[in-house]
Design a protein around this motif. Structure first.
Motif, PDB file in Angstrom:
ATOM      1  N   ARG A  67       0.840  -1.210   0.000  1.00 11.20           N
ATOM      2  CA  ARG A  67       0.000   0.000   0.000  1.00 11.20           C
ATOM      3  C   ARG A  67       0.865   1.246   0.000  1.00 11.20           C
ATOM      4  O   ARG A  67       0.513   2.271  -0.591  1.00 11.20           O
ATOM      5  N   GLY A  68       2.011   1.164   0.675  1.00 11.39           N
ATOM      6  CA  GLY A  68       2.934   2.296   0.660  1.00 11.39           C
ATOM      7  C   GLY A  68       3.536   2.506  -0.731  1.00 11.39           C
ATOM      8  O   GLY A  68       3.766   3.642  -1.158  1.00 11.39           O
ATOM      9  N   VAL A  69       3.780   1.401  -1.437  1.00 14.04           N
ATOM     10  CA  VAL A  69       4.378   1.488  -2.782  1.00 14.04           C
ATOM     11  C   VAL A  69       3.341   1.938  -3.808  1.00 14.04           C
ATOM     12  O   VAL A  69       3.656   2.659  -4.752  1.00 14.04           O
ATOM     13  N   LEU A  70       2.091   1.492  -3.623  1.00 17.38           N
ATOM     14  CA  LEU A  70       1.019   1.753  -4.597  1.00 17.38           C
ATOM     15  C   LEU A  70      -0.138   2.454  -3.884  1.00 17.38           C
ATOM     16  O   LEU A  70      -1.206   1.869  -3.674  1.00 17.38           O
ATOM     17  N   PRO A  71       0.064   3.717  -3.499  1.00 19.31           N
ATOM     18  CA  PRO A  71      -0.932   4.366  -2.632  1.00 19.31           C
ATOM     19  C   PRO A  71      -2.308   4.535  -3.274  1.00 19.31           C
ATOM     20  O   PRO A  71      -3.310   4.639  -2.572  1.00 19.31           O
ATOM     21  N   GLU A  72      -2.360   4.545  -4.615  1.00 23.51           N
ATOM     22  CA  GLU A  72      -3.657   4.720  -5.286  1.00 23.51           C
ATOM     23  C   GLU A  72      -4.453   3.421  -5.345  1.00 23.51           C
ATOM     24  O   GLU A  72      -5.654   3.439  -5.635  1.00 23.51           O
ATOM     25  N   ALA A  73      -3.769   2.308  -5.155  1.00 28.51           N
ATOM     26  CA  ALA A  73      -4.425   1.016  -5.409  1.00 28.51           C
ATOM     27  C   ALA A  73      -5.379   0.649  -4.284  1.00 28.51           C
ATOM     28  O   ALA A  73      -4.971   0.612  -3.120  1.00 28.51           O
ATOM     29  N   PRO A  74      -6.623   0.347  -4.597  1.00 31.85           N
ATOM     30  CA  PRO A  74      -7.534  -0.126  -3.555  1.00 31.85           C
ATOM     31  C   PRO A  74      -7.148  -1.538  -3.112  1.00 31.85           C
ATOM     32  O   PRO A  74      -6.378  -2.218  -3.802  1.00 31.85           O
ATOM     33  N   VAL A  75      -7.655  -1.954  -1.982  1.00 31.54           N
ATOM     34  CA  VAL A  75      -7.404  -3.305  -1.481  1.00 31.54           C
ATOM     35  C   VAL A  75      -8.688  -4.107  -1.673  1.00 31.54           C
ATOM     36  O   VAL A  75      -9.740  -3.717  -1.175  1.00 31.54           O
ATOM     37  N   LEU A  76      -8.580  -5.206  -2.423  1.00 37.56           N
ATOM     38  CA  LEU A  76      -9.776  -5.970  -2.794  1.00 37.56           C
ATOM     39  C   LEU A  76      -9.621  -7.446  -2.445  1.00 37.56           C
ATOM     40  O   LEU A  76      -8.541  -8.014  -2.583  1.00 37.56           O
ATOM     41  N   ALA A  77     -10.745  -8.039  -2.064  1.00 34.43           N
ATOM     42  CA  ALA A  77     -10.806  -9.490  -1.876  1.00 34.43           C
ATOM     43  C   ALA A  77     -11.115 -10.140  -3.218  1.00 34.43           C
ATOM     44  O   ALA A  77     -11.581  -9.480  -4.145  1.00 34.43           O
ATOM     45  N   THR A  78     -10.862 -11.449  -3.313  1.00 34.02           N
ATOM     46  CA  THR A  78     -11.246 -12.164  -4.535  1.00 34.02           C
ATOM     47  C   THR A  78     -12.003 -13.440  -4.193  1.00 34.02           C
ATOM     48  O   THR A  78     -11.733 -14.081  -3.165  1.00 34.02           O
ATOM     49  N   GLY A  79     -12.912 -13.798  -5.077  1.00 28.91           N
ATOM     50  CA  GLY A  79     -13.641 -15.057  -4.935  1.00 28.91           C
ATOM     51  C   GLY A  79     -12.983 -16.199  -5.683  1.00 28.91           C
ATOM     52  O   GLY A  79     -13.508 -17.310  -5.696  1.00 28.91           O
ATOM     53  N   ALA A  80     -11.846 -15.930  -6.334  1.00 32.54           N
ATOM     54  CA  ALA A  80     -11.170 -16.959  -7.142  1.00 32.54           C
ATOM     55  C   ALA A  80      -9.967 -17.517  -6.391  1.00 32.54           C
ATOM     56  O   ALA A  80      -9.326 -16.812  -5.608  1.00 32.54           O
ATOM     57  N   GLY A  81      -9.653 -18.772  -6.659  1.00 30.27           N
ATOM     58  CA  GLY A  81      -8.500 -19.408  -6.028  1.00 30.27           C
ATOM     59  C   GLY A  81      -7.220 -19.114  -6.793  1.00 30.27           C
ATOM     60  O   GLY A  81      -7.256 -18.850  -7.996  1.00 30.27           O
ATOM     61  N   HIS A  82      -6.070 -19.202  -6.086  1.00 23.73           N
ATOM     62  CA  HIS A  82      -4.768 -18.909  -6.703  1.00 23.73           C
ATOM     63  C   HIS A  82      -3.668 -19.694  -5.985  1.00 23.73           C
ATOM     64  O   HIS A  82      -3.784 -19.971  -4.788  1.00 23.73           O
ATOM     65  N   ASP A  83      -2.574 -19.960  -6.709  1.00 22.82           N
ATOM     66  CA  ASP A  83      -1.422 -20.589  -6.055  1.00 22.82           C
ATOM     67  C   ASP A  83      -0.928 -19.743  -4.886  1.00 22.82           C
ATOM     68  O   ASP A  83      -0.421 -20.278  -3.894  1.00 22.82           O
ATOM     69  N   ALA A  84      -1.084 -18.425  -5.001  1.00 26.60           N
ATOM     70  CA  ALA A  84      -0.671 -17.546  -3.891  1.00 26.60           C
ATOM     71  C   ALA A  84      -1.388 -17.942  -2.600  1.00 26.60           C
ATOM     72  O   ALA A  84      -0.825 -17.819  -1.508  1.00 26.60           O
ATOM     73  N   GLY A  85      -2.620 -18.424  -2.726  1.00 32.31           N
ATOM     74  CA  GLY A  85      -3.376 -18.832  -1.537  1.00 32.31           C
ATOM     75  C   GLY A  85      -2.768 -20.053  -0.875  1.00 32.31           C
ATOM     76  O   GLY A  85      -2.801 -20.188   0.353  1.00 32.31           O
ATOM     77  N   VAL A  86      -2.208 -20.957  -1.679  1.00 32.68           N
ATOM     78  CA  VAL A  86      -1.555 -22.144  -1.116  1.00 32.68           C
ATOM     79  C   VAL A  86      -0.222 -21.743  -0.475  1.00 32.68           C
ATOM     80  O   VAL A  86       0.104 -22.162   0.641  1.00 32.68           O
ATOM     81  N   LEU A  87       0.533 -20.898  -1.182  1.00 33.80           N
ATOM     82  CA  LEU A  87       1.852 -20.503  -0.663  1.00 33.80           C
ATOM     83  C   LEU A  87       1.736 -19.679   0.608  1.00 33.80           C
ATOM     84  O   LEU A  87       2.641 -19.668   1.444  1.00 33.80           O
ATOM     85  N   LYS A  88       0.618 -18.996   0.766  1.00 31.64           N
ATOM     86  CA  LYS A  88       0.439 -18.091   1.902  1.00 31.64           C
ATOM     87  C   LYS A  88       0.644 -18.794   3.249  1.00 31.64           C
ATOM     88  O   LYS A  88       1.069 -18.172   4.227  1.00 31.64           O
ATOM     89  N   GLU A  89       0.369 -20.091   3.296  1.00 32.78           N
ATOM     90  CA  GLU A  89       0.568 -20.843   4.546  1.00 32.78           C
ATOM     91  C   GLU A  89       2.045 -20.930   4.924  1.00 32.78           C
ATOM     92  O   GLU A  89       2.379 -21.272   6.052  1.00 32.78           O
ATOM     93  N   HIS A  90       2.929 -20.658   3.972  1.00 39.47           N
ATOM     94  CA  HIS A  90       4.356 -20.936   4.188  1.00 39.47           C
ATOM     95  C   HIS A  90       5.262 -19.728   4.032  1.00 39.47           C
ATOM     96  O   HIS A  90       6.353 -19.709   4.597  1.00 39.47           O
ATOM     97  N   VAL A  91       4.841 -18.756   3.210  1.00 42.32           N
ATOM     98  CA  VAL A  91       5.712 -17.605   2.950  1.00 42.32           C
ATOM     99  C   VAL A  91       4.863 -16.339   2.903  1.00 42.32           C
ATOM    100  O   VAL A  91       3.668 -16.403   2.592  1.00 42.32           O
TER     101      VAL A  91
END
Ligand code: GLV
Ligand code: MN
Ligand code: MN
Length: 419
Positions: A347-371
């Protein structure tokens, strides 16, 4: 699929996607059908590896079939800043779901190189491309990242079958990979210091906010279940209506029940997107119908509760037709909240960007448990995804690549800035 000439080539995200615009076109549905380990998906991997090579990145295919393209100035890959996405698609999918993240990663790396980011003591950076993110061939989404993270056993993954009965093990062998090597890969996971996946937005959040790029906050919990309804196969002309035990009728009742049950739960989404009669003949009463259920809700207990209601509805519909039903889980992914500290840094790097949730799955969601993991989304003016109408304007795609470059630059240089 002629690769550009690498750093300084002036490759754009749109230009890169145009190079693969003919690969895996679906003549029936329109859009793209690029199942994992199909000719189309393998051609896309070659395209990616060629681009990585032209950029002087070290390429590697790990034991789970994840492609890696490395820039490691110090020689060490520990604490790497990693971005990437996937190249496989759903049947008849759009051009952007997956490939946008890969093409944007290549362009972002060009920008980092052009800016001279990453001196001799900088952390490594890498682009990772994950296989079978959609689960459209073997049924389990994010199969590559799940294997890497140990979220599915090798035995179960290798035994998964596609619609033709081919196992994942056989498909790997046919592609030249060794299935004996798949499984949890703590070395691969352990070297990731941070992971940022850029993805086309799969809804209308950014359209409504009139912004090109968002930062991800969370992924809706979701899962897949198979319902098999068994009846009695028979002749369409000689079997009186009163004598039938037709699983197709029970399946039709169940599809309606899924809609009714999900509509009664605020924020729930439930879909029957695939239904297969066995054997499937116009003049044949099916002996079995398999259908697949996708259920999503921000609260995991609510998701599982809704699935239990569907189980009861399946039993009731089957019993009414003199059939039996069995519901089994194929995969479940709990709701994911991305790393709050990383999100706030972005958010500090991209101050204009809104923060949004998603209803779609992603590999990022699996990796999130570890990194520490984050996502960026790029505006999709159609708001449609998993369909040919999915879209991103060229200017938004470039804005996404620039946002990704800025995020990666921040992560690569924070140590030298004492962060
Ligand atoms: C993948 O895109 C999914 O959400 O199913
Ligand atoms: Mn995707
Ligand atoms: Mn998808």
């Amino acid at each position: 699929m002629t690769p550009g000439s690498g750093v300084g080539s002036g490759d754009t995200v749109a230009g890169l996607l145009a190079e693969i615009g003919d690969i895996g076109l679906d003549p029936v549905r329109g859009g793209y059908s690029r199942p994992v380990l199909s000719t189309a998906e393998l051609d896309l991997r070659e395209w990616f590896l060629a681009h990585a090579g032209k950029r002087g990145l070290d390429v590697e295919t790990d034991r789970n079939g994840v492609l890696w393209a490395w820039h490691a100035p110090s020689g060490s890959r520990d604490g790497a800043v990693v971005t990437g996405s996937h190249l496989d698609s759903v049947p008849g999918g759009g051009a952007y779901d997956g490939p946008l993240g890969v093409a944007s990663a290549l362009v972002a790396f060009d920008r980092l190189a052009a800016r001279g980011v990453g001196g001799a003591d900088a952390p490594a950076r890498a682009i990772a491309v994950f296989p079978e993110e959609e689960g459209s061939r073997f049924g389990v989404a994010c199969l590559g990242s799940r294997l890497m993270a140990g979220a599915i056993t090798p035995e179960r993954a290798l035994g998964l079958r596609d619609a033709d009965g081919t196992t994942y093990a056989d498909a790997l062998r046919a592609s030249g990979a060794d299935p004996r090597h798949v499984g949890v890969d703590r070395d691969a996971l352990g070297r990731i210091g941070a992971f940022v996946e850029l993805h086309v937005e799969q809804g209308r959040g950014l359209v409504d906010l009139d912004q090109p790029v968002a930062i991800g906050s969370s992924i809706l919990g979701h899962g897949r279940w198979r319902v098999s309804i068994a009846g009695v196969g028979n002749h369409a002309g000689t079997t009186l209506m009163a004598d039938r035990r037709d699983p197709m009728v029970a399946a039709a009742q169940l599809v309606l029940a899924v809609q009714r049950l999900a509509r009664a739960v605020p924020d729930a989404r439930a879909t029957v997107g695939r239904l297969v009669p066995v054997p499937g003949g116009t003049n044949v009463i099916a002996s079995r119908v398999d259908l697949w259920l996708d259920v999503r809700h921000p609260d995991d207990a609510t998701t599982l509760g809704l699935v239990e209601q569907v189980r009861h509805a399946a039993d009731a519909a089957a019993a009414e037709q003199g059939c039996t039903a069995a519901l089994t889980e194929e995969s479940f992914s709990a709701t994911v909240d991305f790393d709050a500290a990383l999100r706030d840094e972005l958010r500090g790097v991209l101050p204009e960007a809104p923060v949004l949730a998603t209803g779609a799955g992603h590999d990022a969601g699996v990796l999130k448990e570890h990194v520490p993991t984050a996502m960026l989304f790029v505006r999709n003016p159609s708001g449609v995804s998993h369909a040919p109408e999915e879209h991103a304007e060229d200017a938004d795609a470039e804005a996404g690549a620039e946002a990704l470059a800025a995020a990666l630059e921040h992560l690569l240089t924070r140590r030298t800035r004492g962060l």
